[in-house]
Write an enzyme that holds these catalytic residues in place. Structure first.
Site, PDB file in Angstrom:
ATOM      1  N   ALA A  52     -21.554   8.098  12.068  1.00 14.85           N
ATOM      2  CA  ALA A  52     -21.912   9.493  11.803  1.00 14.85           C
ATOM      3  C   ALA A  52     -20.685  10.359  12.034  1.00 14.85           C
ATOM      4  CB  ALA A  52     -23.051   9.937  12.716  1.00 14.85           C
TER       5      ALA A  52
ATOM      6  N   LEU B  95     -20.473   5.862  16.310  1.00 13.82           N
ATOM      7  CA  LEU B  95     -20.861   4.669  15.561  1.00 13.82           C
ATOM      8  C   LEU B  95     -21.679   3.736  16.427  1.00 13.82           C
ATOM      9  CD1 LEU B  95     -18.671   2.194  16.484  1.00 13.82           C
ATOM     10  CD2 LEU B  95     -17.168   3.710  15.220  1.00 13.82           C
ATOM     11  N   GLY B  96     -22.472   2.929  15.752  1.00 11.84           N
ATOM     12  CA  GLY B  96     -23.299   1.930  16.413  1.00 11.84           C
ATOM     13  C   GLY B  96     -23.811   0.956  15.377  1.00 11.84           C
TER      14      GLY B  96
ATOM     15  N   GLY C 119     -25.283   0.807  21.782  1.00 16.72           N
ATOM     16  CA  GLY C 119     -24.899   2.144  22.205  1.00 16.72           C
ATOM     17  C   GLY C 119     -25.992   2.914  22.905  1.00 16.72           C
ATOM     18  N   GLN C 120     -25.706   4.178  23.169  1.00 18.76           N
ATOM     19  CA  GLN C 120     -26.559   5.038  23.972  1.00 18.76           C
ATOM     20  C   GLN C 120     -27.274   6.062  23.096  1.00 18.76           C
ATOM     21  OE1 GLN C 120     -26.987   5.248  27.441  1.00 18.76           O
ATOM     22  NE2 GLN C 120     -25.617   3.622  28.119  1.00 18.76           N
ATOM     23  N   ILE C 121     -27.358   7.289  23.564  1.00 18.61           N
ATOM     24  CA  ILE C 121     -28.090   8.327  22.843  1.00 18.61           C
ATOM     25  C   ILE C 121     -27.126   9.150  21.990  1.00 18.61           C
ATOM     26  CG2 ILE C 121     -27.915  10.080  24.683  1.00 18.61           C
ATOM     27  CD1 ILE C 121     -30.846  10.861  23.975  1.00 18.61           C
TER      28      ILE C 121
ATOM     29  N   TYR D  93     -27.201  12.302  18.505  1.00 17.13           N
ATOM     30  CA  TYR D  93     -27.981  13.258  17.709  1.00 17.13           C
ATOM     31  C   TYR D  93     -27.573  13.150  16.251  1.00 17.13           C
ATOM     32  CZ  TYR D  93     -29.331  17.681  15.560  1.00 17.13           C
ATOM     33  OH  TYR D  93     -29.843  18.628  14.704  1.00 17.13           O
ATOM     34  N   HIS D  94     -28.568  13.214  15.369  1.00 17.35           N
ATOM     35  CA  HIS D  94     -28.333  13.335  13.935  1.00 17.35           C
ATOM     36  C   HIS D  94     -29.027  14.596  13.443  1.00 17.35           C
ATOM     37  CE1 HIS D  94     -26.736   9.310  13.827  1.00 17.35           C
ATOM     38  NE2 HIS D  94     -27.872   8.775  14.220  1.00 17.35           N
TER      39      HIS D  94
ATOM     40  N   CYS E 297     -23.648   9.714  23.719  1.00 22.83           N
ATOM     41  CA  CYS E 297     -23.189   8.335  23.880  1.00 22.83           C
ATOM     42  C   CYS E 297     -23.135   7.915  25.344  1.00 22.83           C
ATOM     43  CB  CYS E 297     -21.844   8.126  23.204  1.00 22.83           C
ATOM     44  SG  CYS E 297     -21.868   8.550  21.451  1.00 22.83           S
TER      45      CYS E 297
END
Length: 231
Positions: free
Chosen positions: A170, A156-157, A90-92, A94-95, A186
């Site tokens: 997440a 998800l990833g 996956g890509q970017i 935030y958490h 994402c």
């Protein structure tokens, strides 16, 4: 917040006697991202064919994570939030506090699962969890995750090594959505994000976590001794 050293010290499960539960659940609270990532990798590398699968439920302090397919230009501006390049797909994304994170450390072979099936299972667990709160959610073709009216509520990833998964999903509960405006979530420009709070849901992350856990446990296939379901 649990210190990274404490998390990193989680012991790998040794071979277990008959009767050991097939799934261990760890409720970790708010933990730093990098020590958690390293602990997941260490667990996956150390586990044996008899090690019970685990699900970790937690939150992270603010952090951007950039997956293997991630392109740095999807971080649109520096807002002082750390960026960690990691080994999931996956890509970017935030958490941050108020976002439920569930990491699935699963032996896919032992449960007769393929990677795509586990991805679909995670999406369905989020959809089922939200349905229990009266929120209709869905998948979107070609864009993994869970959406409500086109806005992303669950990401998800995964990484799979030797047939064993780590990372996970997440779900936005009452997370501050402002940091998403500084990225292309994402990898999608202009993708809207939403959270459960926007639909009048007042449950906290821990409570939502228990509902999500129930959905995951219901959907996960049993552990098959031969590593695959009987014909």
């Amino acid at each position: 917040m649990i210190a990274g050293g404490e998390l990193a010290a989680l012991p790998p499960q040794a071979p277990q006697p008959a009767g050991t539960p097939a799934l261990v659940v760890r409720r970790l609270g708010c933990v730093d991202y990098e020590p958690t990532w390293h602990a997941m990798r260490a667990f996956t590398d150390a586990r044996s064919a008899d090690t019970p699968d685990e699900i970790w439920l937690l939150e992270h302090p603010p952090v951007y994570t950039l997956g293997q397919a991630g392109q740095p230009e999807h971080l649109l501006r520096d807002v002082g939030i750390p960026l960690v390049k990691i080994d999931r797909g996956g890509q970017i994304t935030y958490h941050g506090p108020g976002q439920l994170v569930a990491y699935l450390l699963i032996d896919l072979h032992r449960r007769g699962l393929k990677v795509r099936e586990l991805v679909t299972l995670m999406e369905q667990a989020v959809i089922d969890c939200l349905a229990g709160y009266g929120v209709g959610a869905e998948r979107k073709a070609g864009a993994p995750g869970v959406y409500v009216d086109g806005a992303k509520i669950g990401a998800l990833g995964l990484r799979v090594r030797n047939g064993r998964s780590y990372h996970g999903l997440a779900l936005n509960v009452d997370v501050d959505l402002a940091p998403f405006s500084s990225i292309n979530p994402c990898g999608y420009e202009g993708l809207r994000t939403v959270r459960m709070k926007d639909f009048g849901i007042a449950d906290d992350v821990a409570s939502v976590g228990e509902h999500l856990l129930t959905a995951l446990q219901r959907l996960l296939p049993p552990v098959y001794p031969a590593g695959r379901p009987p014909a």
